[in-house]
Structure formats: structure tokens, C-alpha cells
Design a protein around this motif. Structure first.
Motif, PDB file in Angstrom:
ATOM      1  N   UNK A  95       0.821  -1.212   0.000  1.00 20.21           N
ATOM      2  CA  UNK A  95       0.000   0.000   0.000  1.00 20.21           C
ATOM      3  C   UNK A  95       0.854   1.260   0.000  1.00 20.21           C
ATOM      4  N   UNK A  96       0.332   2.287  -0.654  1.00 21.59           N
ATOM      5  CA  UNK A  96       0.970   3.599  -0.641  1.00 21.59           C
ATOM      6  C   UNK A  96      -0.122   4.620  -0.373  1.00 21.59           C
ATOM      7  N   UNK A  97       0.062   5.394   0.693  1.00 12.78           N
ATOM      8  CA  UNK A  97      -0.915   6.415   1.033  1.00 12.78           C
ATOM      9  C   UNK A  97      -0.601   7.671   0.248  1.00 12.78           C
ATOM     10  N   UNK A  98      -1.610   8.213  -0.431  1.00 12.46           N
ATOM     11  CA  UNK A  98      -1.435   9.397  -1.250  1.00 12.46           C
ATOM     12  C   UNK A  98      -2.425  10.468  -0.831  1.00 12.46           C
ATOM     13  N   UNK A  99      -2.006  11.710  -0.951  1.00 14.78           N
ATOM     14  CA  UNK A  99      -2.881  12.821  -0.625  1.00 14.78           C
ATOM     15  C   UNK A  99      -3.723  13.152  -1.844  1.00 14.78           C
ATOM     16  N   UNK A 100      -5.032  13.320  -1.627  1.00 15.66           N
ATOM     17  CA  UNK A 100      -5.929  13.769  -2.679  1.00 15.66           C
ATOM     18  C   UNK A 100      -6.652  14.994  -2.154  1.00 15.66           C
ATOM     19  N   UNK A 101      -6.475  16.113  -2.792  1.00 20.86           N
ATOM     20  CA  UNK A 101      -7.068  17.351  -2.305  1.00 20.86           C
ATOM     21  C   UNK A 101      -6.251  17.924  -1.167  1.00 20.86           C
ATOM     22  N   UNK A 102      -6.887  18.769  -0.368  1.00 22.85           N
ATOM     23  CA  UNK A 102      -6.171  19.419   0.719  1.00 22.85           C
ATOM     24  C   UNK A 102      -6.064  18.559   1.965  1.00 22.85           C
ATOM     25  N   UNK A 103      -7.123  17.825   2.288  1.00 23.76           N
ATOM     26  CA  UNK A 103      -7.115  17.122   3.573  1.00 23.76           C
ATOM     27  C   UNK A 103      -7.340  15.626   3.473  1.00 23.76           C
ATOM     28  N   UNK A 104      -7.811  15.136   2.366  1.00 23.64           N
ATOM     29  CA  UNK A 104      -8.129  13.706   2.306  1.00 23.64           C
ATOM     30  C   UNK A 104      -6.958  12.898   1.764  1.00 23.64           C
ATOM     31  N   UNK A 105      -6.972  11.629   2.103  1.00 27.64           N
ATOM     32  CA  UNK A 105      -5.930  10.695   1.663  1.00 27.64           C
ATOM     33  C   UNK A 105      -6.592   9.420   1.155  1.00 27.64           C
ATOM     34  N   UNK A 106      -5.941   8.796   0.182  1.00 27.14           N
ATOM     35  CA  UNK A 106      -6.414   7.508  -0.319  1.00 27.14           C
ATOM     36  C   UNK A 106      -5.252   6.533  -0.313  1.00 27.14           C
ATOM     37  N   UNK A 107      -5.575   5.271  -0.303  1.00 26.77           N
ATOM     38  CA  UNK A 107      -4.553   4.232  -0.335  1.00 26.77           C
ATOM     39  C   UNK A 107      -4.573   3.569  -1.706  1.00 26.77           C
ATOM     40  N   UNK A 108      -3.417   3.548  -2.345  1.00 26.88           N
ATOM     41  CA  UNK A 108      -3.246   2.903  -3.637  1.00 26.88           C
ATOM     42  C   UNK A 108      -2.317   1.715  -3.439  1.00 26.88           C
ATOM     43  N   UNK A 109      -2.622   0.606  -4.077  1.00 30.69           N
ATOM     44  CA  UNK A 109      -1.775  -0.577  -3.963  1.00 30.69           C
ATOM     45  C   UNK A 109      -0.866  -0.668  -5.183  1.00 30.69           C
ATOM     46  N   UNK A 110       0.421  -0.803  -4.922  1.00 31.73           N
ATOM     47  CA  UNK A 110       1.443  -0.861  -5.975  1.00 31.73           C
ATOM     48  C   UNK A 110       1.981  -2.279  -6.114  1.00 31.73           C
ATOM     49  N   UNK A 111       2.134  -2.723  -7.362  1.00 31.50           N
ATOM     50  CA  UNK A 111       2.735  -4.030  -7.642  1.00 31.50           C
ATOM     51  C   UNK A 111       4.211  -3.821  -7.936  1.00 31.50           C
ATOM     52  N   UNK A 112       5.053  -4.497  -7.177  1.00 30.21           N
ATOM     53  CA  UNK A 112       6.495  -4.329  -7.287  1.00 30.21           C
ATOM     54  C   UNK A 112       7.173  -5.662  -7.535  1.00 30.21           C
ATOM     55  N   UNK A 113       8.278  -5.631  -8.271  1.00 28.82           N
ATOM     56  CA  UNK A 113       9.099  -6.818  -8.510  1.00 28.82           C
ATOM     57  C   UNK A 113      10.402  -6.656  -7.758  1.00 28.82           C
ATOM     58  N   UNK A 114      10.809  -7.694  -7.033  1.00 26.03           N
ATOM     59  CA  UNK A 114      12.014  -7.645  -6.206  1.00 26.03           C
ATOM     60  C   UNK A 114      13.073  -8.535  -6.848  1.00 26.03           C
ATOM     61  N   UNK A 115      14.261  -7.955  -7.055  1.00 27.78           N
ATOM     62  CA  UNK A 115      15.406  -8.675  -7.598  1.00 27.78           C
ATOM     63  C   UNK A 115      16.534  -8.619  -6.573  1.00 27.78           C
ATOM     64  N   UNK A 116      17.411  -9.615  -6.624  1.00 23.27           N
ATOM     65  CA  UNK A 116      18.572  -9.618  -5.738  1.00 23.27           C
ATOM     66  C   UNK A 116      19.791 -10.113  -6.506  1.00 23.27           C
ATOM     67  N   UNK A 117      20.961  -9.714  -6.027  1.00 27.12           N
ATOM     68  CA  UNK A 117      22.207 -10.275  -6.540  1.00 27.12           C
ATOM     69  C   UNK A 117      23.219 -10.279  -5.412  1.00 27.12           C
ATOM     70  N   UNK A 118      24.129 -11.226  -5.498  1.00 26.62           N
ATOM     71  CA  UNK A 118      25.133 -11.390  -4.455  1.00 26.62           C
ATOM     72  C   UNK A 118      26.239 -10.360  -4.646  1.00 26.62           C
ATOM     73  N   UNK A 119      26.676  -9.792  -3.523  1.00 27.38           N
ATOM     74  CA  UNK A 119      27.796  -8.850  -3.536  1.00 27.38           C
ATOM     75  C   UNK A 119      29.058  -9.658  -3.246  1.00 27.38           C
ATOM     76  N   UNK A 120      30.082  -9.565  -4.087  1.00 23.35           N
ATOM     77  CA  UNK A 120      31.326 -10.296  -3.816  1.00 23.35           C
ATOM     78  C   UNK A 120      31.936  -9.868  -2.482  1.00 23.35           C
ATOM     79  N   UNK A 121      32.549 -10.822  -1.767  1.00 19.10           N
ATOM     80  CA  UNK A 121      33.122 -10.546  -0.454  1.00 19.10           C
ATOM     81  C   UNK A 121      34.194  -9.468  -0.504  1.00 19.10           C
ATOM     82  N   UNK A 122      34.951  -9.377  -1.609  1.00 18.43           N
ATOM     83  CA  UNK A 122      35.998  -8.366  -1.709  1.00 18.43           C
ATOM     84  C   UNK A 122      35.412  -6.959  -1.649  1.00 18.43           C
TER      85      UNK A 122
END
Length: 134
Positions: free
Chosen positions: A52-79
């Protein structure tokens, strides 16, 4: 134990038109292109998240939008990890100023800075004897 770094990117919302593909196949092709692009850079796909991401709409109200995200990883060499640890200073270390304090003279002369013989200049040298209302 291996160290990892992560990259989080928004999942594609629209896909380019591809000849011969329709409906869900177009979206799958867009995901495939994105995963192959990051895979060529050494990233491996980990998972998809909806957050979820809370976003401001107008001056005082807020809405919640759901974002789809992709997570990637890679190994960091020890050096690289060891080099970063050697180069980065300890954030808890505090540099102490180097002042010489004469304990016998400390009670008489409270000024013990680098020029202990010369007292500091007044903050407002031209306002001597003037009344200041606070």
C-alpha cells in the motif's frame, strides 16, 4: 554468509503490442523482457509484492493505492564488502577537539581555546552600554 543487494522496480502496467500475442500473453511478454533485462545485469528475480501507498488527494483527504512491485537480488562479492567496511568510518566515532587545558589556571581563566591568551571578541562590539529588551 553471502551478502546481497536488492532492487525493487514497479511491475509493468501496460505492455507494448507484440505481433501474434493477445491478452495475458502480452503482459507475460512484458514481464519476460523486464526479467531478462535485469538478469543480463546479474540480478535474479526474487518475488512480486503488492504494497500500500498512502497518497494525498485534495487538501485534507488521503487515499490508499496498492502498488505491484518486482524484487530482484544479486550477491555482492566478499571483496567489495570488505573494501566498503575498511573505507567507511565508524559512525559512532566522535572527533574530539584538541585543546590544552592548564588545570592550575582553569579557575581564573575560563577561556581555554586555541588562543588561550586572547579572550574571544564580543558578539556586538558597537553596542556597549546599550539597553537590550528581550
Amino acid at each position: 554468509m553471502p551478502n546481497y543487494e536488492y532492487k525493487v522496480v514497479p511491475a509493468p502496467e501496460k505492455a507494448r503490442k507484440v505481433r501474434g500475442l493477445k491478452g495475458p500473453a502480452i503482459f507475460a511478454h512484458a514481464l519476460e523482457d523486464l526479467m531478462n533485462e535485469f538478469g543480463a545485469e546479474g540480478w535474479s528475480y526474487l518475488r512480486a509484492e503488492t504494497l500500500p501507498q498512502e497518497e494525498r488527494t485534495g487538501l485534507t483527504s488521503r487515499t490508499t493505492t496498492y502498488r505491484n512491485l518486482l524484487v530482484f537480488q544479486r550477491e555482492i562479492p566478499d571483496e567489495i564488502v570488505e573494501d566498503q567496511l575498511e573505507e567507511s568510518p565508524d559512525p559512532r566515532a566522535v572527533d574530539e577537539p584538541e585543546y590544552e587545558v592548564d588545570e592550575a589556571d582553569e579557575a581564573e581563566n575560563f577561556w581555554t581555546g586555541p588562543d588561550a591568551d586572547t579572550p574571544p571578541a564580543p558578539l556586538f562590539p558597537n553596542r556597549q552600554g546599550q539597553r537590550v529588551d528581550l
